[in-house]
Design a protein around this motif. Sequence first.
Motif, PDB file in Angstrom:
ATOM      1  N   ASN A  10       2.270  68.106 -79.033  1.00 29.62           N
ATOM      2  CA  ASN A  10       3.061  69.327 -78.889  1.00 29.62           C
ATOM      3  C   ASN A  10       2.400  70.539 -79.551  1.00 29.62           C
ATOM      4  OD1 ASN A  10       3.668  68.064 -81.434  1.00 29.62           O
ATOM      5  ND2 ASN A  10       5.357  69.503 -81.655  1.00 29.62           N
ATOM      6  N   VAL A  27       5.094  73.672 -79.572  1.00 31.94           N
ATOM      7  CA  VAL A  27       6.391  73.564 -78.909  1.00 31.94           C
ATOM      8  C   VAL A  27       7.197  72.453 -79.577  1.00 31.94           C
ATOM      9  CG1 VAL A  27       5.516  74.458 -76.724  1.00 31.94           C
ATOM     10  CG2 VAL A  27       5.497  72.007 -77.128  1.00 31.94           C
ATOM     11  N   CYS A  31       8.550  67.811 -76.546  1.00 32.59           N
ATOM     12  CA  CYS A  31       7.763  68.242 -75.394  1.00 32.59           C
ATOM     13  C   CYS A  31       6.295  67.899 -75.618  1.00 32.59           C
ATOM     14  CB  CYS A  31       7.870  69.746 -75.182  1.00 32.59           C
ATOM     15  SG  CYS A  31       9.510  70.336 -74.730  1.00 32.59           S
ATOM     16  N   LEU A  62       4.328  72.722 -69.915  1.00 31.52           N
ATOM     17  CA  LEU A  62       4.954  71.784 -70.842  1.00 31.52           C
ATOM     18  C   LEU A  62       5.667  70.696 -70.068  1.00 31.52           C
ATOM     19  CD1 LEU A  62       6.738  74.285 -73.276  1.00 31.52           C
ATOM     20  CD2 LEU A  62       4.385  73.426 -73.374  1.00 31.52           C
ATOM     21  N   CYS A  64       8.672  68.416 -70.799  1.00 27.46           N
ATOM     22  CA  CYS A  64       9.770  68.174 -71.739  1.00 27.46           C
ATOM     23  C   CYS A  64      10.669  67.040 -71.272  1.00 27.46           C
ATOM     24  CB  CYS A  64      10.571  69.447 -71.955  1.00 27.46           C
ATOM     25  SG  CYS A  64       9.593  70.768 -72.700  1.00 27.46           S
ATOM     26  N   ALA A  71      13.278  74.819 -74.580  1.00 25.18           N
ATOM     27  CA  ALA A  71      12.146  74.600 -75.485  1.00 25.18           C
ATOM     28  C   ALA A  71      11.924  75.830 -76.356  1.00 25.18           C
ATOM     29  CB  ALA A  71      10.877  74.301 -74.693  1.00 25.18           C
ATOM     30  N   VAL A  73       9.150  77.841 -78.188  1.00 24.06           N
ATOM     31  CA  VAL A  73       7.710  78.013 -78.063  1.00 24.06           C
ATOM     32  C   VAL A  73       7.233  78.934 -79.179  1.00 24.06           C
ATOM     33  CG1 VAL A  73       5.878  78.951 -76.584  1.00 24.06           C
ATOM     34  CG2 VAL A  73       7.816  77.733 -75.563  1.00 24.06           C
ATOM     35  N   THR A 121      12.374  81.192 -76.782  1.00 19.23           N
ATOM     36  CA  THR A 121      12.837  79.985 -76.101  1.00 19.23           C
ATOM     37  C   THR A 121      12.713  80.153 -74.594  1.00 19.23           C
ATOM     38  OG1 THR A 121      15.133  80.742 -76.102  1.00 19.23           O
ATOM     39  CG2 THR A 121      14.458  79.341 -77.935  1.00 19.23           C
TER      40      THR A 121
END
Length: 161
Positions: A10, A27, A31, A62, A64, A71, A73, A121
């Motif tokens: 990640n 992340v 993920c 990504l 997830c 997510a 970031v 996000t």
Amino acid sequence: DGTADKLQVNVSSFNNPVTDTYATLAVDNTCQIDAVSAAGEDTNTATDPGFDYPAGLLDFVLDCATPGFTATVTQYFYGIEKSNLILRKYNSVNHSYSTVLGAVLEDVTIGGEQAVKVTYTIVDGGPLDEDGIANGAIIDPSGVAMSIIGAPNTGVGGAYR
């Protein structure tokens, strides 16, 4: 965090070809980063005429796993300061740019190096996910940008003779 980036699915750190300094993408630990790269704005089909991208744009995918996942970031750009920067998103589907609302930018020092940390996000299938489908994959080309549009030169305020 004390764990080498290359040991974390990640987190990805790499030499940014736009700045010749490091960039890092981190992340949620639920993920996995499937792909990440950085490139100058001029590699896109459309440019953003009112903005300059001093560190280019990060383009990443990504995984997830959970459709509709939100997510967090975090992007790190080394060798620049956050002064007058905002986060902008490029959409390669309709060749447009937009400001990412709610992104938090801050100057940080990591290992003695100056960096800009950007946190925001993305919802899988939401407006920042380029494919727009809640399928567990998030696609997001984005980068820090500085407005290059100044006050117009109208001639007003000059000396009259």
